[in-house]
Every structure is written in C-alpha cells, then in structure tokens.
Design a protein around this motif. Structure first.
Motif, PDB file in Angstrom:
ATOM      1  N   GLU A 234       0.834  -1.197   0.000  1.00 49.01           N
ATOM      2  CA  GLU A 234       0.000   0.000   0.000  1.00 49.01           C
ATOM      3  C   GLU A 234       0.874   1.254   0.000  1.00 49.01           C
ATOM      4  O   GLU A 234       1.685   1.459   0.908  1.00 49.01           O
ATOM      5  N   ARG A 235       0.714   2.098  -1.015  1.00 51.45           N
ATOM      6  CA  ARG A 235       1.539   3.316  -1.118  1.00 51.45           C
ATOM      7  C   ARG A 235       1.336   4.241   0.075  1.00 51.45           C
ATOM      8  O   ARG A 235       2.283   4.872   0.558  1.00 51.45           O
ATOM      9  N   SER A 236       0.078   4.350   0.511  1.00 53.48           N
ATOM     10  CA  SER A 236      -0.196   5.268   1.631  1.00 53.48           C
ATOM     11  C   SER A 236       0.558   4.841   2.891  1.00 53.48           C
ATOM     12  O   SER A 236       0.922   5.688   3.716  1.00 53.48           O
ATOM     13  N   GLN A 238       3.527   3.484   2.905  1.00 50.56           N
ATOM     14  CA  GLN A 238       4.967   3.681   2.729  1.00 50.56           C
ATOM     15  C   GLN A 238       5.421   5.062   3.183  1.00 50.56           C
ATOM     16  O   GLN A 238       6.616   5.340   3.237  1.00 50.56           O
ATOM     17  N   LYS A 239       4.449   5.920   3.520  1.00 50.00           N
ATOM     18  CA  LYS A 239       4.802   7.222   4.099  1.00 50.00           C
ATOM     19  C   LYS A 239       5.273   7.074   5.548  1.00 50.00           C
ATOM     20  O   LYS A 239       5.930   7.967   6.086  1.00 50.00           O
TER      21      LYS A 239
END
Length: 595
Positions: A234-236, A238-239
């Motif tokens: 999930e890109r979100s 990776q924050k």
C-alpha cells in the motif's frame, strides 16, 4: 506455526479458522495454502487434502497441491490385487490443483495403505477434518491396520484440521469414540477418562504435546508480518517510517490480548473477538495516518503475556444474558470480574457440564435479579461478584466435594448473600437520591428565604407587614395583598422544610437497614468459611444447624427489609409517624420560616 513433526506425533490436531497467513517472504496465503506451505517447509513431499463431497454424487475428493504429490498418489503401483489399478485413480484439474475422486471410504483408505506400504522413503501428510477421519477409519479392521502400519512407517503423519469453534469438533471426538476413544488413540482415551472436567482442549494439548496446534493466536510476529505486508503493498503506508512497524505490532498485540485496552479514538478496528488478521488488515488498509497517531499516543505498559486461545463453544442465550448483566451492573469495575465471569461461562458452554444445572431456578433467579437492578439503574460490582461466586459454586461443586446437605446449605447461604447485597445496592441508590433531594431542597429553601429577606429590605411597607405578622399584631383587613403573598411564601418554606426533615428521617432508617444487611452478609460469609474448613461430621452438623436458624431469621428480616424499601421508594409520601409530630413542630416551623 508449523512444527508438524512425525517424530513428535503421527496424528496431529490443528485448530484454525479461515484467515490470512504470511510466509517468511511475506506472501499472503489462505488457511489451506498455509497448511501446505508449513508441511512442505517441514519436509513432507507428498501432501494430500482429503475432503468429503457434499454435492453431486458424494464420495471423497483427494486434492494434491503439487505434481510430485499427484504422481505419487495416482500412479504408484498397488501392492495387492484388491487395490486399485493405475486407471482407477485418474486425476482431474481445478486451476492449479490436481485431485482424484473416490466413491467409498474403502477406496480412500486402500489407496493410503498402498502408499504407506510402498512409500519408498517418501514422507507424506494426509490432511482432513476429524469427521472425515472418523468415517474413513470407523471400521475396526481399518483402524487397527493403520495403527500397525504407523508403527513401522515413522516419517508420515495425519493432520486433522478443525475450526476454533468447539461446537464442530467436540461432538465428533465424543460421539465417535469407536475411533477417537479406542486403542488407536490412546492419548484421547486418557482425556475421555477425565469426563466431567471442563477444560477438554487444554487436557488434550497436555496429552498430545507437540501434536496439538492452535492458530489464530494473533502473535507479535504474525501482526508484524501483516504490517510489513501492508507497508509493501500500500503506497499510503509507505509514508510511515519502517521502524514504526515493530512498535505497531506491539500495540496491536496489546490491543488484542488486553481486554481493558480500548480502541483509540479516530482509529477503526474490528471486534476483538474476531481474532482475524484478514479483517484487521482490511480495517488498517486505509488508515495509516490514524494508526500512526494512535501509536504516538499509546504508552507501552509492562510486557503482555497472552494466554492461549483454545476452541470455544458458542454462547447460549443465558450466557449472553449473564455477560450483559454483569457488564451493566458492575459498572467501571467490571474488568476485575473478567476472570470470575470466564470460569462460570466456561462451565455453562461446555458440553460436558450438566445442562440441567443451566435450567435451574438459581440461574434464572440471578439473571432476573441483575435485570431488575439494571432497570433501576443500580450499579454494584459487589453484587456482580456475589452472583458469580454463587453460580460457580452451584455449577461446579454438586456431587464433587461436599455432601448433598452441605452443598444445599452453601447454595442457600450464597443465595441469601446475593439477596442481602442486592438490598444494600438498592438502599444505597435511594440513599444517594435522598442526599440529592435534600441538597436541592436546602438550596431552594436558602434561596427563597434570602429573597424574602431582600424584599423586606427593599419595601419598607412589606417589611412592616411582615414584622407585625410575625409578632401577631397586624390588624385584620390591613394590607391583605401583602398578607396573602407572605402567607404563600411561608407555605412554600414550610413544605420545603418538612420535605428535608422527612428525607433525613428516611436516610437514618435506611442507613440502619444497610448496616443490618451488611452484618448479615458478614455472618453468612463466616458460615461459608466454616463449612469449607470443617470436615468433622459432628462440628459440621452444629454449623449446619446454626446456619439453618440464621437463614430462618433472615427470612423474617427479608420481609421487613422489603417493606422498608417500598416505604423508602415513595420519596414524598406523608407517613403517619411524621403527621403526629406536625403539631409539636408547628411553632418551631413558624419561627424558622421568618427572617
């Protein structure tokens, strides 16, 4: 997870609900895939999932997860003429899976026997539900042959898989005793010998040791892998710094295993009772910021040592009523009652408990009593604890430790303690209401009296009329409007003062009744301790006689207490005893109400 070693046991039990699982390389698998993964990791070359077909022509289906397993199963030369020929076990495909169909238990067991006898060093694992195993080997000859064969074949296992719902596996184990209670399962037989013990699965684990497996435990490493998977997919997510994942796993582990740890505000999580990694992942998927904020606010407490979650029975309606009742009447202190509630409900849902106990008036009486207190908005952790003590003793001890006479007397004492405790809770609730009534009336009395004084100071004529009325020197017909206003205000003040005095009288009598009930509880507790400690028959007879007399006295006291409670419930009812005193206090009232 895993650890399905043939050296430990050749019959393994696995209890696991459908859920997501993660490999060391963070591949997400379902339950069946993960079982296959763990078995291959443990070194098994032939892995076979055997299931009963409930639709179509019925029979059985044997599923192979890889070509090597399929080749060994379908094309191995049979050892005897009555076994199958090469053509009798053709393989079919379903996606990437290979499977074979069989019409009868004999076909399946015959093929398994053939493979075990001619394995050529191949280590195999046969995976199925306990019910399927019982059907395949219910015939005594087949069971004995398998037992004898496993004594020589030491590198293959049978893995019996069931869910974490005890309602599914327990009836199979207990009703199919010709399989699970026979000589083939010697360790099962030892557990069945303890019938009446409520911790069936704990006993089974003690006997089977490394042959007993529990999944869905929400372990730290499982939660950590789930968070790692989220971070990778999930890109979100990776924050977030990778370093927060380990702390996140600690937080989720504490949240899962500490009932008192509530879900942080702003973070949506599934019900704790679900114990499901898949649901947890889906909830967290779109909440990386909320999760990170919850972590920043969470303070790590002492290390959480979680207990194993064993298969559990479904709750009955009475169990749900009991849980609800305890939660509602115990108030904020209910967490300290979790252990006592757990041991009572454990008995109530266990299939080895005597169900007649659950239909007794004692249980229904306790449930009704708690529901009545709930309706009265009465909270008492003491009452909740007393109810649980009574239910635990009455369920657990009948015919176990005490004679019937001692058992009945202890139950009577427990029940009377519950009644007295409920009475104390009600009286204390009324006591609080009376205190609030007195406070409000005293406040209003002081305010009205001050207003009367200020009006006398503002209006000299009003003050003079007031003074003459007080001294009884005011001539009739003079300043009638002022006289009526002053008389009306005096009446309100008199009414308030009478209410205050009446409520204080009620409080005194209520406190006396509370002290009386608490004294009775102390005496009954002492009787229970004496009955528990004393074993001498003569001394026991003396205690029982004394307890009987005490309970009779309590019976007469109960009616008095009920009458007192009914009397106290009428907050503003005029009682005859106070009416008699009105004349005596009239002059005092007249002087008090004036400034």
């Amino acid at each position: 997870m895993g650890g399905f070693r043939a050296a430990a046991e050749q019959i393994h039990l696995l209890f696991a609900d459908e859920d997501e699982h993660y490999t060391d390389s963070l591949v997400r698998l379902d339950r069946e895939q993960y079982i296959d993964y763990c078995l291959r990791k443990a070194g098994y070359q032939g892995i076979y999932f055997i299931e009963k077909q409930l639709t179509g022509k019925g029979g059985y289906r044997v599923i192979m997860g890889n070509p090597a397993s399929a080749d060994a199963y379908c094309y191995q030369a049979p050892s005897g003429g009555w076994f199958f020929t090469k053509k009798s076990v053709p393989r079919e495909t379903e996606g990437k899976r290979v499977f074979c169909r069989h019409n009868s238990p004999e076909e399946v067991t015959g093929r398994i026997f053939s493979m075990l006898k001619n394995q050529g060093g191949l280590s195999m694992a046969f995976v199925m539900e306990p019910e399927v195993f019982a059907e395949l080997y219910q015939d005594q000859t087949a069971g004995e042959e398998l037992r004898n064969l496993l004594e020589t074949v030491k590198n293959s296992i049978f893995l019996l898989v069931s869910s974490m719902k005890a309602d599914e596996s327990f009836p199979v184990f207990t009703e199919r005793k010709e399989v699970f209670g026979g000589t083939f399962f010697r360790k099962f037989k030892k557990v069945f010998a303890t019938e009446g013990h409520f911790r069936f699965y704990e006993e089974l684990k003690n006997e089977l040791g490394d042959g007993f497996h529990l999944w869905n435990q929400m372990k730290r490493e499982e939660l950590y892998r789930m968070l790692q998977y989220l971070w990778l997919t999930e890109r979100s997510w990776q924050k977030l710094p990778v370093g927060t994942l380990e702390r996140g796993a600690e937080f989720l582990y504490a949240w899962c295993h500490q009932p008192e740890l509530e879900t942080p505000k702003g973070l949506r999580l599934p019900e704790k009772s679900q114990r499901n990694l898949g649901e947890l992942r889906k909830c967290l998927k779109g909440q990386p910021e909320a999760f990170a904020e919850s972590l920043s606010e969470w303070k790590r407490t002492e290390r959480v040592e979680a207990k194993l979650w064993y298969p559990a029975f479904s709750e009955t309606a009475d169990v749900r009523r009991l849980r609800q009742g305890i939660r509602e009447i115990a108030g904020p202190e209910r967490q300290r009652l979790v252990w006592k509630l757990g041991r009572v409900t454990e008995i109530m849902v266990c299939h080895w408990s005597d169900f007649r106990k659950l239909e007794r008036p004692g249980l229904q009486e306790m449930l009704q009593k708690m529901e009545e207190l709930k309706e009265e908005n009465c909270h008492s952790s003491e009452l909740a604890e007393r109810v649980l003590d009574y239910l635990y003793y009455s369920f657990r001890s009948e015919g176990q430790y005490d004679s019937n006479e001692v058992y009945q007397m202890k139950c009577d004492c427990h029940r009377e303690i519950v009644r007295c405790t409920a009475m104390v809770a009600r009286m204390e609730k009324l006591h609080e209401k009376r205190q609030e009534t007195i406070r409000k009336n005293e406040q209003e009395f002081a305010q009205r009296r001050q207003e009367l004084k200020e009006q006398c100071e503002r209006d000299p004529v009003y003050g003079e009329v007031y003074r003459r009325m007080k001294e009884k020197t005011l001539e009739p017909g003079v300043a009638t409007d002022y006289q009526m206003d002053i008389s009306q205000k005096k009446g309100v003040l008199v009414s308030l003062q009478k209410t205050i005095r009446t409520e204080k009288q009620y409080m005194i009598s209520g406190q006396e009744e509370i002290a009386l009930q608490k004294n009775s509880i102390e005496k009954l507790d002492l009787v229970l301790k004496e009955l528990m400690a004393e074993k001498n028959p003569t001394a026991l007879a003396s205690i029982l006689n004394r307890a009987g007399i005490m309970l009779k006295e309590q019976g007469s006291m109960e009616q008095k207490a009920q009458n007192a409670l009914k009397e106290a419930a009428s907050l503003f009812e005029k009682e005859a005893s106070f009416l008699k005193e009105e004349k005596k206090t009239e002059e005092t009232d007249r002087e008090v109400w004036y400034v």
